[in-house]
Enzyme design. Structure first.
Site, PDB file in Angstrom:
ATOM      1  N   THR A 161      -5.013   7.991   7.650  1.00  0.00           N
ATOM      2  CA  THR A 161      -4.916   6.743   6.906  1.00  0.00           C
ATOM      3  C   THR A 161      -6.329   6.231   6.706  1.00  0.00           C
ATOM      4  OG1 THR A 161      -3.969   4.512   6.912  1.00  0.00           O
ATOM      5  CG2 THR A 161      -4.536   5.436   9.058  1.00  0.00           C
ATOM      6  N   GLY A 162      -6.515   5.411   5.702  1.00  0.00           N
ATOM      7  CA  GLY A 162      -7.852   4.895   5.420  1.00  0.00           C
ATOM      8  C   GLY A 162      -8.371   5.424   4.098  1.00  0.00           C
TER       9      GLY A 162
ATOM     10  N   THR B  61      -1.788   3.791   4.133  1.00  0.00           N
ATOM     11  CA  THR B  61      -0.870   4.917   4.100  1.00  0.00           C
ATOM     12  C   THR B  61       0.052   4.991   5.308  1.00  0.00           C
ATOM     13  OG1 THR B  61      -2.786   6.049   3.209  1.00  0.00           O
ATOM     14  CG2 THR B  61      -0.919   7.416   3.856  1.00  0.00           C
TER      15      THR B  61
ATOM     16  N   THR C 295       1.639   6.997  -0.026  1.00  0.00           N
ATOM     17  CA  THR C 295       0.817   5.806  -0.263  1.00  0.00           C
ATOM     18  C   THR C 295       0.772   5.478  -1.749  1.00  0.00           C
ATOM     19  OG1 THR C 295      -1.380   4.859   0.143  1.00  0.00           O
ATOM     20  CG2 THR C 295      -1.317   7.121  -0.588  1.00  0.00           C
TER      21      THR C 295
ATOM     22  N   ARG D 115      -7.269   8.316 -10.079  1.00  0.00           N
ATOM     23  CA  ARG D 115      -7.794   8.603  -8.729  1.00  0.00           C
ATOM     24  C   ARG D 115      -6.679   9.118  -7.820  1.00  0.00           C
ATOM     25  NH1 ARG D 115      -6.742   6.712  -3.170  1.00  0.00           N
ATOM     26  NH2 ARG D 115      -8.690   6.918  -2.048  1.00  0.00           N
TER      27      ARG D 115
ATOM     28  N   SER E 251       0.806  -1.225   0.000  1.00  0.00           N
ATOM     29  CA  SER E 251       0.000   0.000   0.000  1.00  0.00           C
ATOM     30  C   SER E 251       0.837   1.271   0.000  1.00  0.00           C
ATOM     31  CB  SER E 251      -0.956   0.004   1.203  1.00  0.00           C
ATOM     32  OG  SER E 251      -0.237  -0.070   2.399  1.00  0.00           O
TER      33      SER E 251
HETATM   34  N1  GLY Z   1      -5.388   7.130   2.510  1.00  0.00           N
HETATM   35  C1  GLY Z   1      -4.897   6.717   1.276  1.00  0.00           C
HETATM   36  C2  GLY Z   1      -5.800   6.829   0.147  1.00  0.00           C
HETATM   37  O1  GLY Z   1      -7.005   6.850   0.297  1.00  0.00           O
HETATM   38  O2  GLY Z   1      -5.321   6.874  -0.945  1.00  0.00           O
END
Ligand code: GLY
Length: 342
Positions: free
Chosen positions: A251-252, A200, A218, A228, A85
């Site tokens: 993060t998330g 992340t 990330t 995206r 990730s």
């Molecule tokens: N938090 C990382 C992402 O959504 O790309």
């Protein structure tokens, strides 16, 4: 009870924010209760933050600057091919391209970011170059890649055999349709924020001069739509630092963090007098309140440190942990509190 049902039950009860959450506790050696004020310290998201913190600490412990420390820390998971990730070895978008997002910020509002960067492993270092060598804050896509190569960064294929294999497996059943948090559904531990659902790295440091800095990097959501961009490269969303107050990172699922200007919100809450943990918790609850239909099924977590080096975190789902390193505790890993249970 599923997380979704638990969330709906919680929402139906109309429970006050303060009543929703268990208390965070240490899950590994070291965390010594109330953090000492004024410490030289680094904190990072997830258990891979322990190794990142070591790299940062090697700079901080010698009197180095927090900006150098957070960059060095963030580069560790970026180079780890087993980490799917962040950086090299990250899972690709639905077209099989690994694209990286990163940002960096110091205590004096200097900041830089790159989004949708291809072919360059250390996105955080490119973000720093954007900050230090351009009049801009954010470069994206082909422009970011061109800038990185002009700056002498090495061009390399970021899609490792393992990530390529995982992508090809995903293609067999995906019908080419990106699904939010699909990395959890396909490859994680089965629950958002579960132990294999690493995401992340966000890293915050306070150096011996009392200066804060932060970084965030990330490869973003696995199998995302091409182009995206998540929260990580966006100042105020995935990262924010104000030397007068403190810093925050997230993060998330980045979409939910962007909607709420999450890291900026955490810093502003600290400015109003909340502790780092209280500020993170309130920001997580804001995410839930503002998007109840989806936010109960996904993970969002915030990690914060104030200008005195006090720190805290909070998450929607259980499973989020963060690493802390200072003179007392070199390898502490602390389990975050969460809205939806222990
Ligand atoms: N938090 C990382 C992402 O959504 O790309």
């Amino acid at each position: 009870m599923t997380n979704r049902r638990r969330f709906l039950k919680t929402a139906a009860l109309g429970a006050a924010a303060a009543a929703l959450s268990p208390v965070a506790g240490a899950v590994d050696a070291g965390a010594s209760g109330a953090p000492t004020k004024g410490a030289v310290r680094v904190v990072s998201t997830w258990d891979f933050g322990v190794a990142a913190n070591q790299a940062a600490w090697s700079i901080l412990s010698r009197g180095g600057h927090s900006l150098d420390a957070v960059e060095a820390g963030a580069r560790v998971p970026e180079a780890d091919i087993k980490n799917h990730s962040v950086g090299l070895g990250g899972y690709p978008d639905r077209d099989g391209q690994v694209t990286l997002d990163a940002s960096i910020m110091d205590a004096d509002m200097n900041c830089g970011g790159v989004a949708c960067l291809e072919d360059v492993e250390h996105a955080v270092s490119v973000a720093r170059r954007v900050m230090e060598r351009t009049p801009h804050v954010l470069l994206v896509g082909q422009g970011a890649r061109q800038f990185a190569l002009e700056q002498g960064f090495k061009k390399q294929n970021l899609l490792t055999p393992a990530a390529n294999k995982a992508w090809r497996e995903w293609l067999k059943t995906a019908h080419y349709k990106p699904v939010i948090n699909s990395e959890v559904r396909s490859y994680g531990a089965g629950v958002p924020g579960g132990k294999d659902n690493h995401d992340t790295i966000g890293i915050l440091a306070r150096d011996a001069r009392g200066k804060l800095a932060g970084a965030c990097t990330t490869s973003g959501m696995a199998w995302k739509l091409r182009g995206r961009v998540g929260d990580s490269p966006i100042i105020g969303a995935g990262l924010y630092v104000d030397g007068e107050v403190g810093g925050a990172t997230s993060t998330g699922v980045g979409e939910e963090v962007i909607r709420n200007a999450g890291s900026f919100l955490v810093v502003e809450l600290m400015r109003q007098g909340r502790t780092p943990q209280e500020a993170c918790k309130e920001a997580v609850l804001r995410v839930l309140r503002k998007h109840r239909s989806t936010a109960g099924d996904i993970q969002v977590a915030f990690l914060a440190m104030n200008k005195d080096g006090e720190f805290g975190a909070w998450a929607i789902q259980p499973g989020f942990a963060y690493a802390v390193c200072d003179a007392q505790n070199q390898r502490a890993l602390i389990k975050s509190g969460s809205v939806l249970g222990a």
